[in-house]
Design a protein around this motif. Structure first.
Motif, PDB file in Angstrom:
ATOM      1  N   GLY A 192       0.795  -1.221   0.000  1.00 28.92           N
ATOM      2  CA  GLY A 192       0.000   0.000   0.000  1.00 28.92           C
ATOM      3  C   GLY A 192       0.828   1.271   0.000  1.00 28.92           C
ATOM      4  N   LYS A 193       2.145   1.123  -0.038  1.00 28.65           N
ATOM      5  CA  LYS A 193       3.066   2.266   0.033  1.00 28.65           C
ATOM      6  C   LYS A 193       2.720   3.159   1.224  1.00 28.65           C
ATOM      7  N   VAL A 194       2.537   2.492   2.369  1.00 31.59           N
ATOM      8  CA  VAL A 194       2.208   3.172   3.615  1.00 31.59           C
ATOM      9  C   VAL A 194       3.507   3.532   4.333  1.00 31.59           C
ATOM     10  N   TYR A 195       3.588   4.777   4.754  1.00 35.96           N
ATOM     11  CA  TYR A 195       4.733   5.249   5.522  1.00 35.96           C
ATOM     12  C   TYR A 195       4.285   5.414   6.968  1.00 35.96           C
ATOM     13  N   PRO A 196       4.672   4.484   7.841  1.00 28.26           N
ATOM     14  CA  PRO A 196       4.205   4.575   9.230  1.00 28.26           C
ATOM     15  C   PRO A 196       4.737   5.845   9.901  1.00 28.26           C
ATOM     16  N   PRO A 197       3.891   6.532  10.665  1.00 30.14           N
ATOM     17  CA  PRO A 197       4.362   7.717  11.391  1.00 30.14           C
ATOM     18  C   PRO A 197       5.457   7.324  12.378  1.00 30.14           C
ATOM     19  N   LEU A 198       6.417   8.220  12.527  1.00 33.16           N
ATOM     20  CA  LEU A 198       7.563   7.973  13.408  1.00 33.16           C
ATOM     21  C   LEU A 198       7.526   8.896  14.616  1.00 33.16           C
ATOM     22  N   ARG A 199       8.084   8.400  15.710  1.00 34.47           N
ATOM     23  CA  ARG A 199       8.285   9.261  16.874  1.00 34.47           C
ATOM     24  C   ARG A 199       9.363  10.287  16.517  1.00 34.47           C
ATOM     25  N   PRO A 200       9.293  11.470  17.097  1.00 39.41           N
ATOM     26  CA  PRO A 200      10.319  12.484  16.796  1.00 39.41           C
ATOM     27  C   PRO A 200      11.712  11.998  17.204  1.00 39.41           C
ATOM     28  N   LEU A 201      12.694  12.409  16.434  1.00 34.94           N
ATOM     29  CA  LEU A 201      14.086  12.091  16.748  1.00 34.94           C
ATOM     30  C   LEU A 201      14.612  13.081  17.773  1.00 34.94           C
ATOM     31  N   SER A 202      15.476  12.614  18.648  1.00 34.27           N
ATOM     32  CA  SER A 202      16.094  13.532  19.609  1.00 34.27           C
ATOM     33  C   SER A 202      17.305  14.226  18.992  1.00 34.27           C
TER      34      SER A 202
END
Length: 178
Positions: free
Chosen positions: A57-67
């Motif tokens: 589905g060409k889904v890009y899972p949301p990511l937690r912010p990087l520190s």
């Protein structure tokens, strides 16, 4: 050592994390893990199912912010497990959001026998304007050889980055003439 570098990686089982930690130690680089907002299941079959659905589905899972502020680094070591012949969706998600330019991107992967597959080609699609260096592929089950493999690869990476720096200082063009 590669100055001003970051090892940025995603790991589900811990294999890519171990590789990333080794690379960071040997390269003298900072270390940062990509983490999806919704973690993958701990069950392997359920994870494979989710990954296939995301890839299809060409889904890009949301990511937690990087520190870490990855934009402040000259070189980014980018690590991923080989999932279904390509990079893990969290790595694709980062690249899709970040669309890095003017960086040296140095990919590495861990795998259970399928090598690097099409990871380098897939990373290249997101990194227009970057210097994409050769992919390091580390086989799970051969961890005893990882340190030697990483050390040899880092020597090639260091030489390549030095050539790229010289080329930039000299105003671009080919480092060996035309």
């Amino acid at each position: 050592m590669i100055k001003n570098s970051l090892v940025l990686f995603y790991s589900w089982s811990g294999n890519t994390r171990r590789a990333a930690e080794l690379i960071a130690e040997l390269a003298g680089a900072d270390l940062q893990e990509l983490r999806p907002e919704v973690p993958y299941p701990t069950d392997y079959a359920a994870t494979v199912q989710r990954v296939r659905e995301e890839l299809q589905g060409k889904v890009y899972p949301p990511l937690r912010p990087l520190s870490a502020d990855w934009t402040q680094y000259e070189a980014i070591f980018l690590g991923t497990p080989n999932w279904c012949g390509t990079m893990a969706p969290p790595v694709a998600s980062f690249l899709d959001q970040a669309m890095p330019t003017d960086k040296s991107i140095i990919p590495f992967c861990t795998h259970g026998g399928s090598g690097g597959a099409k990871i380098a080609a897939d990373v290249a699609r997101y990194c227009i304007g970057c210097d994409l260096l050769p992919l390091l592929s580390l086989h799970r089950g051969e961890e005893a050889q990882w340190e030697l493999s990483v050390a040899e690869w880092l020597k090639r990476v260091e030489r390549t980055i030095e050539l790229l720096r010289r080329e930039q200082q000299e105003g671009g063009g080919y480092p060996y003439g035309t």
